[in-house]
Design a protein around this motif. Structure first.
Motif, PDB file in Angstrom:
ATOM      1  N   PRO A  13      26.347 -25.128  26.487  1.00 58.66           N
ATOM      2  CA  PRO A  13      26.533 -26.574  26.407  1.00 58.66           C
ATOM      3  C   PRO A  13      27.863 -26.844  25.714  1.00 58.66           C
ATOM      4  CG  PRO A  13      24.883 -25.842  24.823  1.00 58.66           C
ATOM      5  CD  PRO A  13      25.259 -24.648  25.641  1.00 58.66           C
ATOM      6  N   THR A  15      29.643 -28.049  23.132  1.00 57.01           N
ATOM      7  CA  THR A  15      29.145 -28.502  21.825  1.00 57.01           C
ATOM      8  C   THR A  15      29.913 -29.695  21.267  1.00 57.01           C
ATOM      9  OG1 THR A  15      30.482 -26.757  20.841  1.00 57.01           O
ATOM     10  CG2 THR A  15      28.153 -26.321  21.078  1.00 57.01           C
ATOM     11  N   VAL A  18      27.622 -32.743  21.892  1.00 57.27           N
ATOM     12  CA  VAL A  18      26.203 -32.748  21.536  1.00 57.27           C
ATOM     13  C   VAL A  18      25.864 -34.021  20.763  1.00 57.27           C
ATOM     14  CG1 VAL A  18      24.399 -31.582  20.231  1.00 57.27           C
ATOM     15  CG2 VAL A  18      26.108 -30.255  21.434  1.00 57.27           C
ATOM     16  N   MET A  23      18.561 -33.076  21.568  1.00 53.71           N
ATOM     17  CA  MET A  23      17.560 -32.188  21.003  1.00 53.71           C
ATOM     18  C   MET A  23      16.180 -32.627  21.487  1.00 53.71           C
ATOM     19  SD  MET A  23      19.719 -30.528  19.339  1.00 53.71           S
ATOM     20  CE  MET A  23      18.518 -29.354  18.717  1.00 53.71           C
ATOM     21  N   VAL A  29      17.126 -27.099  22.148  1.00 54.76           N
ATOM     22  CA  VAL A  29      18.174 -27.924  22.730  1.00 54.76           C
ATOM     23  C   VAL A  29      17.839 -28.295  24.167  1.00 54.76           C
ATOM     24  CG1 VAL A  29      20.578 -27.915  23.433  1.00 54.76           C
ATOM     25  CG2 VAL A  29      19.917 -26.943  21.256  1.00 54.76           C
ATOM     26  N   ARG A  31      19.179 -28.553  27.129  1.00 56.76           N
ATOM     27  CA  ARG A  31      20.412 -28.177  27.808  1.00 56.76           C
ATOM     28  C   ARG A  31      20.699 -29.035  29.022  1.00 56.76           C
ATOM     29  NH1 ARG A  31      22.382 -22.930  26.057  1.00 56.76           N
ATOM     30  NH2 ARG A  31      21.032 -22.371  24.353  1.00 56.76           N
ATOM     31  N   GLN A 123      32.439 -14.532  20.824  1.00 62.45           N
ATOM     32  CA  GLN A 123      31.272 -15.341  20.479  1.00 62.45           C
ATOM     33  C   GLN A 123      31.166 -16.532  21.407  1.00 62.45           C
ATOM     34  OE1 GLN A 123      32.704 -15.932  16.470  1.00 62.45           O
ATOM     35  NE2 GLN A 123      32.916 -18.120  16.789  1.00 62.45           N
ATOM     36  N   ILE A 125      30.195 -20.618  21.947  1.00 64.70           N
ATOM     37  CA  ILE A 125      30.363 -21.796  21.093  1.00 64.70           C
ATOM     38  C   ILE A 125      29.054 -22.509  20.774  1.00 64.70           C
ATOM     39  CG2 ILE A 125      32.760 -22.253  21.781  1.00 64.70           C
ATOM     40  CD1 ILE A 125      31.634 -24.447  23.641  1.00 64.70           C
ATOM     41  N   ASP A 126      27.951 -22.147  21.431  1.00 63.88           N
ATOM     42  CA  ASP A 126      26.696 -22.826  21.075  1.00 63.88           C
ATOM     43  C   ASP A 126      26.072 -22.256  19.801  1.00 63.88           C
ATOM     44  OD1 ASP A 126      26.154 -20.453  22.347  1.00 63.88           O
ATOM     45  OD2 ASP A 126      24.563 -21.232  23.622  1.00 63.88           O
ATOM     46  N   GLY A 127      26.359 -20.985  19.505  1.00 61.13           N
ATOM     47  CA  GLY A 127      25.768 -20.414  18.301  1.00 61.13           C
ATOM     48  C   GLY A 127      26.809 -19.814  17.374  1.00 61.13           C
ATOM     49  N   ASP A 128      27.984 -19.460  17.910  1.00 64.32           N
ATOM     50  CA  ASP A 128      29.057 -18.846  17.127  1.00 64.32           C
ATOM     51  C   ASP A 128      28.598 -17.597  16.386  1.00 64.32           C
ATOM     52  OD1 ASP A 128      31.095 -20.717  17.725  1.00 64.32           O
ATOM     53  OD2 ASP A 128      30.356 -22.091  16.192  1.00 64.32           O
TER      54      ASP A 128
END
Lengths: 296, 340
Positions: A13, A15, A18, A23, A29, A31, A123, A125-128
């Motif tokens: 997604p 980010t 967001v 949510m 999430v 999505r 990585q 970008i949704d969780g890094d």
């Protein structure tokens, strides 16, 4: 010389866009409500793989684990120069944390492909987290070079690469096969118009079936599949069983980490003092800070 | 009946024998967690000829250091480090294992977690002990590590729990946890670890290494003057530097200013830069994205200068000046120079 490059990518997604509404009540999430994009550093990994193919020969396979809609990033990969793509998709993968994800990817890599180099973006970008690359390497018992900026040399036995470290870089040498995690140090090429014209028609079985509105004759679908395959427009799907993944180690079941709860970020309420932008206003602010020993 | 739980472990990162500040921050946090659990805080220290460095870890409150010394552990390469930590963790079963979210920590922790089949949560901003009722699976857990982290670009804060066997593993970025006070009288026990790295894990060779000191270390700054996109140009950053020089501050920047090429990445404050908590933070022309605020909201006093009265930076500021920084900064410099 010829190498098999296996690139793992992720549809994420965007980010930057967001919102709280994205949510679901259960804290996961939604999505579907978010624009989905090709994870930026995975584009760098793909670019590096295509450059290596151009320099040293070989074949670039791009794979992603995700819902049926993730086929879109595979088409994007084809537009840019991927030779083969694979969609690792199964309802049983839902809710996977990085451990279950890396296990699933390792099964796919080990049981369905041949590879000399695995490339991942550093990585997503949704969780890094930057965890899946090294975890995948561990599961496959491969060495890893993380934060790769540039590949300096490659032969059948080993690779020499430059990688970023804290405050500088390292030149390292490592035997194949191995896993590289790639940072944003190259400029990913845009989609080629010619390839786009061809590969925008590429489809998974699910997409092909969904397209049939008048009849869903199994034989007709099988015939079409042959046609798509012959034209190189077939996006192969792999289920958990296809990847020979243990059902106990995938998805939510295979994930040691559980989300206890999720909160939207609320701005801390502060009692801000407004300071006039005048000389007097600023002098009184500076005076106050000095008096409080905050300024020396 | 409760079974005995393991201790809190910190991976003590070192370069040239100097313990990374993030490791000492983790020792400080680890002591807090260990006190709640009634266990000890211990460190694992890997390298070669680094026994002297154990003293620092004891001063910050480790009661024991597992010391692994070998030529195979210098310079840092990930496979021998992972192998050593995996063996130690299997032998001693720590309850919690903390890593700094540094480049080394971020490539090492996932390998260790994968081999131990342990959950791993990246970039935690807070850690505490609490019970967890897993409603989905109908299970209850006592005294688990609550792993609190921002997700989705900082838009949400998630609390994560590892429900499998220990260790519970997390990484934490530098500057996020508060550094405790060292006490030079504190002593501890050194347990030397026999290091035997199998040949197939010694395959990666470091041929060359170029490392320079960071141009600025904002982690230890007492005062930070930071510039954002509103500064307008590289040339205009001179104003930010002038103010910093006048009041004895270091210069920080928002990601927008770094991406624009006006200032080096070493200066970047925020989620993808450094997390700072100086006693004074002056934000000039910084709108205050959620990612930036995550890296400075804990500063003692925040002064925000922005021409847009609606800028989100004002929501975390203690003092707000709505105005043009080209006008406000010179006035600040003048006011400081003519003080008392």
């Amino acid at each position: 010389m010829s190498f098999n490059y296996l690139v793992f990518v992720k549809q994420v997604p965007d980010t930057k866009n967001v919102t709280g509404q994205a949510m679901k009540p259960d804290g996961t999430v939604n999505r579907a409500a978010l624009p989905a994009i090709f994870n930026p550093e995975d584009l760098n990994a793909l670019e590096l793989a295509i450059q290596l193919k151009e320099r040293f020969g070989g074949e670039v396979t791009v794979a992603t684990m995700g819902p049926p809609a993730a086929a879109e990033v595979l088409r994007q990969a084809l537009y840019r120069g991927a030779d083969k793509v694979a969609l690792i998709t199964d309802r049983a993968f839902a809710g996977a944390d990085t451990l279950a994800t890396s296990y699933t990817l390792s099964c796919f890599a080990k049981n369905t492909t041949k590879f000399d180099l695995i490339l991942c973006g550093r990585q997503a970008i949704d969780g890094d987290t930057a965890q899946v690359g090294p975890q995948l390497a561990e599961k496959l018992d491969l060495p890893q070079i993380c934060y790769v900026e540039e590949v300096l040399a490659l032969d059948k036995k080993k690779i020499r690469a430059r990688r970023a470290i804290d405050g500088g870089f390292e030149t390292v040498e490592c035997p194949l096969p191995l896993m590289l995690s790639v940072i944003d140090s190259n400029e990913p090429r845009p989609p080629s118009v010619k390839r786009m014209m061809k590969y925008k028609k590429a489809k998974t079985r699910a997409e092909l079936a969904a397209k049939r509105s008048s009849y869903t004759d199994a034989e007709e679908l099988a015939r079409q599949e042959q046609e798509y395959r012959a034209k190189g427009l077939w996006i192969e799907e792999f289920s958990a069983a296809d990847a020979k993944a243990d059902p106990e180690r995938i998805g939510l079941k295979g994930s040691p980490t559980k989300v206890k709860n999720i909160e939207s970020v609320v701005l801390k309420a502060s009692e801000m003092k407004k300071v006039e932008a005048s000389e007097a206003g600023i002098r009184s602010l500076v005076g106050e800070l000095i008096k409080e020993h905050i300024l020396g | 009946m409760t079974s005995k739980i393991g201790n809190v472990w910190v991976f003590a990162e070192q370069e040239g024998g100097k313990i990374a500040s993030v490791s000492l921050e983790l020792v400080s946090k680890g002591r807090e967690l260990a006190a709640t659990l009634g266990v000890k805080t211990e460190a694992v220290l890997l390298g070669n000829n680094i026994e002297k460095s154990t003293a620092t870890l004891f001063h910050y409150g480790c009661s024991k250091v597992y010391l692994a010394e070998s030529p195979d552990l210098e310079p840092f390469t990930v496979l021998p480090f992972a192998d050593t930590i995996i063996k130690l963790a299997k032998q001693h079963r720590p309850n919690i294992l903390l890593f700094g979210a540094t480049p080394k920590g971020r490539e090492l922790a996932p390998r260790v977690a994968s081999a131990l089949l342990a959950g791993l949560t990246a970039d935690c901003t807070n850690l505490r002990i609490d019970d967890f009722d897993d409603k989905i699976n109908g299970k209850s857990y006592k005294n688990k590590l609550m792993q609190i982290r921002p997700a989705f670009g900082g838009n949400i804060i998630a609390t994560i729990v590892n429900t499998w066997e220990d260790p519970q593993m997390v990484t934490v970025r530098p500057g996020v946890m508060r550094l405790g006070e060292p006490d030079a009288s504190r002593k501890g026990e050194i347990e030397k670890v026999k290091v035997e790295i199998p040949a197939h894990l010694k395959v990666l060779k470091v041929l060359d290494k170029v490392q320079k000191e960071k141009s600025v270390d904002l982690l230890s700054s007492q005062i930070v003057v930071a510039g954002g996109y509103g500064v307008g140009s590289k040339e205009n950053f001179r104003l930010v530097y002038d103010l910093a020089r006048t009041i004895g501050a270091d210069v920080g920047a928002s990601r927008a200013a770094v991406d624009a090429g006006w200032i080096d990445h070493d200066h970047q404050v925020g989620q993808t830069g450094v997390t700072v908590r100086p006693k004074l933070y002056i934000a000039c022309g910084i709108s205050g994205s959620i990612q930036h605020r995550a890296g400075m909201a804990e500063s003692g006093i925040i002064v925000a200068v922005n021409s847009d009265p609606g800028a989100p930076i004002f929501s975390v500021a203690h003092y707000g000046i709505v105005g043009d920084l080209n006008d406000v900064i010179p006035k600040m410099i003048k006011a400081y120079k003519t003080k008392g």
